[in-house]
Every structure is written in structure tokens, then in C-alpha cells.
Enzyme design. Structure first.
Site, PDB file in Angstrom:
ATOM      1  N   HIS A 154       0.843  -1.191   0.000  1.00  0.00           N
ATOM      2  CA  HIS A 154       0.000   0.000   0.000  1.00  0.00           C
ATOM      3  C   HIS A 154       0.877   1.239   0.000  1.00  0.00           C
ATOM      4  O   HIS A 154       1.967   1.247   0.588  1.00  0.00           O
ATOM      5  CB  HIS A 154      -0.897   0.011   1.231  1.00  0.00           C
ATOM      6  CG  HIS A 154      -2.037  -0.954   1.149  1.00  0.00           C
ATOM      7  ND1 HIS A 154      -2.911  -0.985   0.089  1.00  0.00           N
ATOM      8  CD2 HIS A 154      -2.452  -1.931   2.001  1.00  0.00           C
ATOM      9  CE1 HIS A 154      -3.818  -1.936   0.289  1.00  0.00           C
ATOM     10  NE2 HIS A 154      -3.560  -2.524   1.433  1.00  0.00           N
ATOM     11  N   CYS A 175      -0.078   2.245  -5.137  1.00  0.00           N
ATOM     12  CA  CYS A 175      -0.995   3.285  -5.592  1.00  0.00           C
ATOM     13  C   CYS A 175      -0.392   4.658  -5.343  1.00  0.00           C
ATOM     14  O   CYS A 175       0.469   4.840  -4.473  1.00  0.00           O
ATOM     15  CB  CYS A 175      -2.320   3.175  -4.850  1.00  0.00           C
ATOM     16  SG  CYS A 175      -3.340   1.794  -5.396  1.00  0.00           S
TER      17      CYS A 175
END
Length: 797
Positions: free
Chosen positions: A378, A427
């Protein structure tokens, strides 16, 4: 008669298609079969697999049943178990067809054997099979069919063109079976010369991609000959000068610092791995007192060393878990090690562990070194600042809970590296919880930075789920290009173009490249000594500390049973322990050795310990490294070694039964193996303030005084010995046969190579004679079975 213990994959294409047609129905078809096969847990289909089966109807030629049979074949489902399941679900037509097909099968009783012979001699290869009448025989050398047809192939008189791998195809109607490969090698007689034609690349699992070149060198100057090969298992090298092996020529680059007339002559390199070998071109080196080299060493692209830190976070405490990082870090580890990178690969790190790992990584950097940092997990990006999220980040995390990429870059720049590569597989959406972004310090103008973002600004990255394994989109394309001998930016541009042609990611994810690299720096560049052996030795030691494996050992029990313990590194913080029975007294009917009572603090899944194969233990290590099937053993996977605060201790519990007793007997031995792999670095402990650890004045010569050094390591540790310590990934500390020793390899190679029989891995022969091919652990993104509905947000906040 057929062999019912063979895999489903041994059925002919026609037979599998016919079975699939019979099972493509709703009442008694593939869904019922998928339910029945769950009698064996390893054949259980996941929800994603069942979805993929049903989606096959969307393709004009798709078949849910054929897709299911392929999945069962990959898990080694036997014909006997398939027949049992068909009978249980009362599909009498399919059971009758399978029985008739298998009973008409045949098996090879005499396999062709590898042979060595001199040129002009004679070789006879024999392949015999039993089965139906009028069986046919076809012989192949690599992919080329040779004649005559029959159970014997006679090669006479032998010439160098006869050398290669031979295989026989036995067929009857639409059914066929291949023999094992037999290598015919031409042995050089007295007076013959070494020629690259003796080992044609087309029939080898080793492919030379960069050949040495003839040179004219001035006496007293340096000589450099380069031979680079691609192979799986990774290649080893041996240089020859005038047909004599060179003791110091055991790496891809041969360097002689101060040549004399004695160094003139012919040079060649033998490249080999566990299964294949190939010879480079012969090149002539002329020593001319009046000549000079067109370019000096300083003008040649080279690195003083190459180091990489790979981090993959999957099992988040407060966020959605990910699947791809483990497979992606494993893939990148093996590729970078073949490029001579010192790789530290770590999974599932918390905040403190990530900071400590980066600090240790910085200690490996110095002037002229290539540094590469890869992160999968993440992440987010605010106002041009990127942040990597650790597994213990709270639900509403901010920059204080994460690792700041630009800060790491600044610290790398202070180490005066020649190349800094960041590959961020995460991301880049904004984090609304993070208001005021930190301000990075002023960066030096070094023109050596390359950023490869898996996705664009304010966009998400995705992972593809296929079966029980996952891949990130980025790595699926990067792994096909990373070995190319091109400037880093050129290589990444090609990856971006490949991703742009992928239908499932178009408009959703695109690689973004940022760079100020002004020199032609490639990941394949050779390593050139910095001229400071003390610095090189210190760096080798610092890397080696994180990759020390326990030594293999044999345990003697009172009952007379001998148990062998073996250790392997899957990642720098994940270790596999293997147990097998070496000696078993005749009066003991059965016995097994299980591991229990591990030191507290380890991340262990007891359900996946003491498993009969690596897959069931949750490991990505290829099954080809298993020991012979007649010597069964058990595997236990230990995760989170970075959290080990004391020596690793466990108990070996031996369970056995005597032939004349029904009661099971237990014996136990406690084993202590020290602190293996990265646990020696104590990443769970805070590091010194940044002002000290990242200071450019820090000298590698003072490594011996570093607080991160474990007791027992000192500055006298020879650089040449670091290769035998162990390494992630897939370094086994035991040998397949007692009494054998392994040849040490460089830190950039796997000590025990692994061969993968994926047909897309090599264009060279010999091809794998399988009716169903095994794929690499991760599928190709272009596979038509992928759908965007199978893709998941890779690293959303």
C-alpha cells in the site's frame, strides 16, 4: 496396460477434449467433479478458480471442464483418482471412456541413456516400450526430427553435429509418450581444439547473450573479457586460456590487471549450470608493447558494486491484505541476483523494521555503487511526495506512520552512488488524512536518479489473481525486460509500451518514468573493482550478515534413527526447514520427524508446518529442488525472522512404531541454530539518528565497529568467503547426497540452481516432452483467461 498413477496431463489432447465435452453440462458435470475432488484438500478449487471456470463459456472455444482438468493436472491429480471421482458422481460414460483410453496406453521400459564418445566413433540409443501392437517410434535431436524410425537410433560415424540432446516419441494412434532426454557428447581426442560448436546453444538450457571479443592490449595495461549468459538455474562460469582452466576465472568477467606477453593467446569461457553447458566463442588476445586500448577503464560503464533492497508488504493489520508482493519480490530477487546484485528481500515489515532495513541498505552504498530499491504494498502520494505504508500503519495513517521515499532518496544521494533506481509498485492516490506534506531537503545535481512508478499520479495499481498465486501488473511486464542489456530508462520505456498494449490495464494503469540519468547506466553493467579491497570486503561482510543460514546437521536418536535437518532461504526473512529420515533400523516399521516448540515471536502458521511439499508449506520455491521422491521429508516455513529477539530454538519430535508393537513411541531433541538470516541485524531495534547513519562522511572502513554487527563477525571476514554463507532466495545448506559438497558461488548467484521447465523461459533446446506444460509461478498477463473483474486495487489507501 496403462499406468493409473500417471498425472491427468499425460492424457492426449484428444482424450482431454473428449472428457471435457462429457463434463460440460449442468446435471453431472464439472461443478460436481470440483465438489467430489475435495476429498483430497490439495485439489480444492478456490472461489476465484470456480469463477474462472464459469467464465470460460464467454470464449468461443472455452470449456469450463477443460480448464478444471488443467488445474487438477497442475496439482498432480492421478488418473486413478479422477476415475474414482467420476464413478462416485456416477458419470458412467466418462468413467468408461477414461478406462478404455488408459488401458490402451503404453509405457517405456528401456530409456535412452546419456553417452560420451569420440569423434568418428559409434553411439546407439535404445528406447523400448510395451503396449498395443504397431507402436511407432520417432527420434528427435532437440526440435529436429532424425531418422531412421525404430526403437534404436544408431549414430555413426560421429561428428560434432551429432552432439546434443535426443528424445524418442512412442506413439499409437492419437496417444503418445516421450522418453527421457539423453545427452550425446563428443569427447575431444588428443590434439583436438575447443570449439563452440561442441556445445551448440540451440540444444542447451544456457544461452550466451554477450560473447567475449578479440582484443589488442598494451603490455602493462588491463585486460577485460566479458561473457554473460541467461539460464535457469543461474549459470556458472569457467574461463580457459590456451585450453587450460584459469583458477581465478570463475565469474562472467575475466580481468587481468597488468598483462604480460604470457597472457597472449586464445581465451574461451565454459558456461554451465546443474543441467546444461555451453562454450563461448574463442577469442584471440594479442599483447603488443606498442599498442594501446582505444578506451580506458574510466570510460567503460561499470559499477563498483550493485545492491538492492526489495520490500513487499502483504498482511496489513488495519487494511486490506494483498497477494502480489510475495510473488513479485520473489521474482525480482531471482532476476537481480542473476545480474550480480546483492539482494536483501523482506516481506511484511512494520514501521520500525522498514526504517531499520533502509538504514542497513544505506550502509551497503558507497561511491560508484548501483543502488536499487523496490517496494510493493500500500502507498500514496501527496504533492509529489511518495510514501510507503508499513503493515502496522493505523486505519487513518499519515506521513508520520509511513516511510518517505524522497527522504530515502536524499540519504542515498549522500552516499555518492552512481545509480539510484526506485521501483514503486503501489498506488499514488492522495491521502486526505495527511494535510501538510513534509518538505524534502535540497538534492545534489547528480544526474543518476531513475523512478519507475507502477501507475500514474492519482491512480491505482492492480494485481492479477489467477489460481492461488498473484502478480502485480508491473512485475508481469518488468520481468520480461529487466535482463536486457539496455540503459535503465530505455528498458523501462519498453516496459511502459508493453503495458500500454495490454487490454485489461489500458486506461486504468500506466507506467510512469521519471529520470535525470545522463549516462548510459544499465542493470546489466559489469562490476569493476573500486581499487579499495577493504571497502569491498566490508560491503560483502555487511551483506553476508543478513544471509547466514544454519549448517545442515544429522541428529542421532536412541532408537537408531538418523534425522537430517536442512535449511533454505526463501527470502531474507523467511526460512524453510527440511527434515528427512536418513537411516531407519529394520525393526522400525514407520517413523517421521516433526518440528515443534519454536522460539516465541515468529510468524508461523501451524497448519502449514511439517508439510510433505513446499507448496503446501506456502512456499514459492520451485518444486524442482525437492530431494528424490524415494526419500520423503517434511517442510516447515518460518516467517518474520526480523522479529526474532533471541536464538532460534525448536524441538525435533521423532514418532515411530516397531514392527511387533502397535503403540507409537516418541523421542525428542531440542535444537538451537542461532539467529539465521536477517534476524542478526535486529531490525526491530531503533537505529542511530539520521544525521549519523546517513552522513556522507561515514566510512565503510569502520564497518567492523558498527553496532549492527553480530558477535562473532569481524573485519577479518574474507570477501571471497561470503558466497558460501547462504543467500535468499533458494540457497540450500544441505546436499542431495550425503558426503557431497557444493561449489561456492558468488553472492550474486544461487548456490544450488533450480531448473524450471516453462517452455516460454528459453527459446533453446531441449524442449520439455510434456503433454501439458508447467508454467512459471506467475502467468502471463496476456493470457486470455484474465479478466479485469479478476483485478483488484493493489494499494489503495
Amino acid at each position: 496396460m496403462g499406468d493409473w498413477n500417471l498425472s491427468i496431463g499425460t492424457l492426449s489432447e484428444g482424450a482431454q477434449s473428449r472428457l471435457a465435452d462429457m463434463l460440460d453440462n449442468a446435471k453431472c458435470g464439472w461443478r460436481q467433479l470440483a465438489n467430489v475432488v475435495t476429498e483430497e484438500p490439495r485439489f480444492r478449487c478456490s472461489e476465484n478458480e470456480m469463477t474462472s471456470c464459469s467464465l470460460q463459456v464467454l470464449s468461443p472455444t472455452g470449456s469450463p471442464s477443460r480448464y478444471l482438468l488443467e488445474r487438477l493436472s497442475e496439482r498432480s491429480c492421478t488418473l486413478a483418482f479422477l476415475l474414482h471421482c467420476l464413478k462416485k458422481m456416477e458419470h458412467h460414460e466418462a468413467a468408461q471412456y477414461l478406462t478404455a483410453n488408459v488401458m490402451e496406453r503404453f509405457q517405456i521400459t528401456v530409456q535412452p541413456q546419456a553417452q560420451h564418445a569420440t569423434e568418428g566413433g559409434r553411439v546407439v540409443l535404445v528406447c523400448k516400450a510395451i503396449g498395443p501392437a504397431a507402436m511407432g517410434y520417432q527420434w528427435f535431436r532437440g526440435k529436429e526430427e532424425v531418422s531412421p524410425f525404430g526403437p534404436e537410433l544408431v549414430l555413426c560415424p560421429l561428428t560434432p553435429t551429432h552432439q546434443g540432446h535426443y528424445i524418442c516419441r512412442v506413439n499409437h494412434g492419437e496417444n503418445f509418450i516421450f522418453s527421457q532426454w539423453a545427452h550425446v557428447r563428443i569427447v575431444r581426442s588428443a590434439g583436438s581444439s575447443v570449439s563452440s560448436s561442441f556445445f551448440p546453444p540451440s540444444v542447451s538450457g544456457v544461452r550466451i547473450v554477450r560473447q567475449p571479443r578479440p582484443q589488442v592490449v598494451a603490455e602493462g595495461d588491463s585486460l577485460c573479457l566479458d561473457c554473460f549468459a541467461e539460464a535457469n538455474p543461474p549459470p556458472q562460469y569457467q574461463w580457459y586460456h590456451n585450453k587450460q582452466s584459469m583458477p581465478t576465472g570463475k565469474i562472467s568477467t575475466l580481468r587481468i590487471l597488468c598483462v604480460t606477453t604470457a597472457d597472449r593467446g586464445m581465451y574461451s569461457c565454459r558456461v554451465f549450470n546443474l543441467y546444461h553447458e555451453v562454450w563461448s566463442d574463442q577469442v584471440h588476445v594479442k599483447i603488443d608493447p606498442g599498442s594501446s586500448i582505444d578506451a580506458s577503464w574510466d570510460e567503460i560503464d561499470a559499477a563498483t558494486d550493485k545492491v538492492a533492497l526489495l520490500m513487499g508488504n502483504m498482511n496489513y493489520l488495519h487494511h486490506r491484505p494483498l497477494r502480489a508482493p510475495m510473488a513479485d519480490v520473489h521474482e525480482m530477487t531471482n532476476l537481480l541476483r542473476q545480474l550480480d546484485f546483492k539482494v536483501v528481500s523482506l516481506l511484511d515489515l512494520n514501521w520500525q523494521e522498514m526504517h531499520s532495513a533502509v538504514t542497513e541498505f544505506l550502509l551497503l552504498l558507497d561511491r560508484g555503487v548501483y543502488g536499487l530499491l523496490y517496494f510493493a504494498g500500500h502507498g500514496y502520494e501527496n504533492y509529489g511526495n511518495s510514501f510507503m505504508v508499513p503493515i502496522d500503519a493505523p486505519a487513518s495513517y499519515t506521513s508520520e506512520n509511513c516511510l518517505w521515499v524522497q527522504d530515502v532518496l536524499q540519504r542515498m544521494q549522500e552516499r555518492e552512488t552512481s545509480l539510484n533506481v526506485f521501483l514503486l509498485d503501489m498506488c499514488r492516490k492522495r491521502n486526505l488524512n495527511d494535510g501538510v506534506p513534509p518538505q524534502p531537503g535540497q538534492l545534489k545535481v547528480t544526474a543518476n536518479i531513475v523512478f519507475g512508478y507502477a501507475t500514474c499520479v492519482d491512480a491505482e495499481a492492480f494485481e492479477v489473481n489467477k489460481d492461488d498465486l498473484s502478480n502485480g501488473i508491473f512485475i508481469n511486464f518488468l520481468k520480461q525486460r529487466v535482463m536486457e542489456d539496455e540503459k535503465v530508462t530505455v528498458m523501462l520505456d519498453r516496459v511502459a509500451e508493453d503495458m500500454g498494449r495490454c487490454e485489461i490495464t489500458r486506461g486504468r494503469q500506466a507506467l510512469e518514468l521519471r529520470s535525470n540519468l545522463s549516462e548510459r547506466r544499465a542493470l546489466t553493467d559489469r562490476i569493476q573493482s573500486s581499487g579499495c579491497p577493504e571497502t569491498t570486503s566490508a560491503r560483502n561482510l555487511q551483506w553476508a550478515i543478513a544471509h547466514v543460514l544454519p549448517k545442515s546437521r544429522n541428529l542421532q536418536f536412541d532408537c537408531g534413527v538418523t534425522v537430517q535437518l536442512g535449511f533454505a532461504a526463501e527470502f531474507s526473512n523467511i526460512m524453510i526447514i527440511y527434515t528427512r529420515i536418513l537411516e531407519n533400523p529394520k525393526d522400525i516399521a514407520s517413523c517421521s520427524a516433526h518440528l515443534t516448540d519454536f522460539t516465541e515471536g515468529l510468524d508461523m502458521d501451524l497448519k502449514m508446518s511439517n508439510q510433505e511439499n513446499l507448496l503446501d508449506a506456502g512456499s514459492l520455491l520451485p518444486m524442482e529442488i525437492l530431494l528424490p521422491a524415494e526419500l520423503p521429508g517434511l517442510y516447515t516455513r518460518l516467517k518474520g525472522l526480523q522479529r526474532l529477539t533471541k536464538e532460534l530454538t525448536f524441538t525435533v519430535c521423532l514418532q515411530y512404531k516397531y514392527t511387533n508393537l502397535d503403540e507409537e513411541v516418541h523421542e525428542r531433541q531440542t535444537v538451537t541454530v542461532g539467529k539465521p538470516l536477517v534476524s542478526k541485524l535486529n531490525l526491530h531495534e531503533p537505529r542511530l539518528p539520521r544525521s549519523y547513519s546517513a552522513s556522507s562522511s561515514f566510512d565503510l572502513h569502520s564497518f567492523s565497529h558498527s553496532s549492527s554487527f553480530p558477535e562473532g563477525f569481524g573485519p577479518s571476514f574474507p570477501a571471497s568467503e561470503t558466497s558460501s554463507i547462504g543467500s535468499a532466495s533458494t540457497t540450500w545448506s544441505y546436499y542431495s547426497q550425503p558426503g557431497l559438497s557444493a561449489t561456492p558461488s558468488s553472492p550474486g548467484k544461487l548456490n544450488l540452481p533450480v531448473e524450471d521447465d516453462s517452455p516460454e523461459l528459453f527459446d533453446s533446446d531441449p524442449p520439455q516432452p510434456l503433454t501439458t506444460s508447467k508454467s512459471l509461478p506467475h502467468g502471463q498477463v496476456e493470457d486470455l483467461t484474465y479478466r479485469f473483474s479478476n483485478m483488484h486495487n493493489f494499494h489503495s489507501c
